[in-house]
Design an enzyme around this catalytic site. Structure first.
Site, short mmCIF file in Angstrom:
data_model
loop_
_atom_site.label_atom_id
_atom_site.label_comp_id
_atom_site.label_asym_id
_atom_site.label_seq_id
_atom_site.Cartn_x
_atom_site.Cartn_y
_atom_site.Cartn_z
N LYS A 79 0.82 -1.22 0.00
CA LYS A 79 0.00 0.00 0.00
C LYS A 79 0.85 1.27 0.00
O LYS A 79 0.48 2.26 -0.60
CB LYS A 79 -0.96 0.00 1.19
CG LYS A 79 -2.04 -1.05 1.02
CD LYS A 79 -3.27 -0.80 1.83
CE LYS A 79 -4.35 -1.76 1.38
NZ LYS A 79 -5.57 -1.71 2.16
N LYS B 65 -4.86 -9.32 -6.34
CA LYS B 65 -6.07 -9.50 -5.52
C LYS B 65 -7.19 -8.56 -5.97
O LYS B 65 -6.92 -7.40 -6.30
CB LYS B 65 -5.68 -9.20 -4.07
CG LYS B 65 -6.75 -9.45 -3.05
CD LYS B 65 -6.24 -9.10 -1.65
CE LYS B 65 -6.50 -7.64 -1.31
NZ LYS B 65 -7.26 -7.41 -0.10
N LYS C 286 -10.80 -3.12 -3.32
CA LYS C 286 -11.62 -1.91 -3.43
C LYS C 286 -10.81 -0.77 -4.03
O LYS C 286 -11.34 0.09 -4.69
CB LYS C 286 -12.06 -1.44 -2.03
CG LYS C 286 -12.96 -2.37 -1.31
CD LYS C 286 -13.41 -1.67 -0.02
CE LYS C 286 -13.57 -2.64 1.11
NZ LYS C 286 -12.44 -2.68 2.02
N1 AQP Z 1 -9.86 -10.46 -3.02
C1 AQP Z 1 -10.26 -10.99 -1.86
N2 AQP Z 1 -10.52 -12.32 -1.78
C2 AQP Z 1 -10.94 -12.87 -0.61
N3 AQP Z 1 -11.12 -12.15 0.53
C3 AQP Z 1 -10.86 -10.84 0.48
N4 AQP Z 1 -10.95 -9.85 1.41
C4 AQP Z 1 -10.60 -8.67 0.85
N5 AQP Z 1 -10.28 -8.84 -0.43
C5 AQP Z 1 -10.43 -10.18 -0.70
C6 AQP Z 1 -11.38 -10.07 2.78
O1 AQP Z 1 -12.42 -9.15 3.06
C7 AQP Z 1 -12.36 -8.76 4.44
C8 AQP Z 1 -12.46 -7.27 4.55
O2 AQP Z 1 -11.37 -6.65 3.96
P1 AQP Z 1 -11.09 -5.13 4.29
O3 AQP Z 1 -12.18 -4.29 3.81
O4 AQP Z 1 -10.77 -4.98 5.71
O5 AQP Z 1 -9.76 -4.74 3.59
P2 AQP Z 1 -8.85 -5.37 2.55
O6 AQP Z 1 -8.51 -6.79 2.86
O7 AQP Z 1 -7.69 -4.46 2.43
O8 AQP Z 1 -9.80 -5.35 1.28
P3 AQP Z 1 -9.62 -4.61 -0.05
O9 AQP Z 1 -10.82 -4.80 -0.84
O10 AQP Z 1 -8.33 -5.01 -0.69
O11 AQP Z 1 -9.62 -3.11 0.35
P4 AQP Z 1 -8.57 -1.99 0.05
O12 AQP Z 1 -8.37 -2.00 -1.42
O13 AQP Z 1 -9.23 -0.77 0.57
O14 AQP Z 1 -7.33 -2.38 0.78
C9 AQP Z 1 -11.07 -9.35 5.01
O15 AQP Z 1 -11.38 -10.51 5.75
C10 AQP Z 1 -10.29 -9.70 3.78
O16 AQP Z 1 -9.44 -10.80 4.02
#
Ligand code: AQP
Length: 332
Positions: free
Chosen positions: A111, A194, A197
């Site tokens: 990040k 991955k 968001k």
């Molecule tokens: N691609 C994914 N596949 C499976 N599980 C996923 N999770 C996130 N992306 C995937 C799971 O969703 C939960 C919540 O995640 P989060 O919102 O706390 O943050 P994150 O993991 O950082 O998700 P993002 O979408 O990648 O957000 P950004 O881009 O803002 O960093 C967690 O249990 C995560 O494992």
């Protein structure tokens, strides 16, 4: 006693990865465990945000939880910033977390990217706040996607370091629950990245709020290769984009990749994508419709959060008192 804690950041809209990797599993687990599901809004401050958008995102994630099937009466559902114990315990745990441990965290490296010197302290110490979230409730189980495994291992290390330092058995070692076929859903544009968001391309993900036409368009545009679907999982795993679409299909239909291949081996992607659109729309449309219904009554969402916050605070305040006593902070 077995207790679950898990959360999602209200940073933009939730996507299929969040749903299949975490939310869908929570819905199943709520019948077996005492569950605390949090909208981790303090974590959302680690990236750029607009206050008015954040407020709406907190409600939207709450609506997604409920629309996906989380029962707000049975479980504790609240937003993190309303329980001050999260930030307090974060500080205490930060004082027991060696920098060397934080330096190993791959999410920070990803990040912060090339602009590491400009990255904010909150992003760097994100894992200590996550440890605080879990340990504040002495949670024993944490259902997450594969990407959060390293942070959870750190939470276990921090719990151990705290217990050893003070000679107590206070914090349990929280167990990660990384469940099912969809532990890591990949971007629709790049099978090695991955689904996230924060990906700039909206075509990289299916959002929980996407309508049927948008889902169909995104699946049709998803990157694939020219070969038909293989017979075996072993052959599938050599093709990241194909593997991702089959994994999504398997998770949406509660089956395994092998079962999906038994049904679709030899299909061209044009046909398989059609089938995938059908299952995606049939699973996600009711969630999206229910989210819209819930979001039309903001007062009701705020009421759910307030009630959850009161219940969470009850547990957190008791544990914070005990933690302060252990640490030697006077409570006159
Ligand atoms: N691609 C994914 N596949 C499976 N599980 C996923 N999770 C996130 N992306 C995937 C799971 O969703 C939960 C919540 O995640 P989060 O919102 O706390 O943050 P994150 O993991 O950082 O998700 P993002 O979408 O990648 O957000 P950004 O881009 O803002 O960093 C967690 O249990 C995560 O494992």
């Amino acid at each position: 006693m077995n207790r679950i804690f898990s959360g999602m950041q209200p940073t933009r809209q939730l996507h299929l990865g969040n749903y299949l990797g975490a939310l869908k599993n929570w819905v199943a687990l709520q019948n077996e465990y005492e569950c605390i599901f949090c909208v981790v809004d303090l974590h959302a401050l680690t990236i750029e945000h607009k206050p008015e958008v954040l407020r709406e995102n907190i409600r939207e994630v709450t609506a997604a939880y409920v629309a996906a099937g989380i029962d707000p009466e049975k479980n504790i559902l609240f937003n993190q910033s309303t329980v001050t114990g999260h930030a307090e315990l974060n500080w205490i745990l930060a004082c027991h977390t060696p920098l060397g441990w934080l330096n190993r965290m791959t999410q920070f490296k990803e990040k912060a990217g090339k602009h590491r010197e400009n990255a904010v302290l909150g992003l760097y110490s994100y894992p200590t706040l996550m440890a605080a979230d879990i340990l504040l409730y002495k949670a024993t189980h944490v259902p997450v996607g594969e990407d959060q495994k390293q942070h959870l291992e750190l939470a276990r290390d921090i719990a151990g370091a705290f217990n050893r330092y003070y000679g107590v058995e206070f914090f349990p070692q929280p167990e990660p629950q990384i469940m099912g076929e969809a532990t890591r859903i990949m971007s629709l544009r790049d099978g090695t990245k991955k689904m996230s968001k924060s990906d700039e391309s909206d075509y990289s993900r299916i959002n929980l709020t996407d309508d049927a036409d948008t889902i169909a368009l995104k699946v049709r545009k998803a990157k694939t290769d020219p070969e038909p679907l293989p017979e075996t999982v072993e052959d599938l795993e050599k093709r990241p984009e194909a593997d991702n679409l089959v994994t999504i299909y398997a998770a949406l239909t509660d089956s395994s990749r092998a079962q999906v291949l038994a049904q679709h081996a030899g299909s061209q992607f044009s046909a398989f994508k059609g089938a995938l659109v059908d299952v995606a729309v049939s699973k996600l449309s009711p969630i999206s419709a229910e989210m819209n219904r819930l979001l039309s009554d903001k007062a009701e969402i705020d009421r759910i959060l307030k009630k959850g916050s009161d219940r969470a605070n009850e547990i957190a305040a008791k544990n914070m008192d005990a933690i302060k006593d252990i640490v030697g902070l006077l409570r006159p």
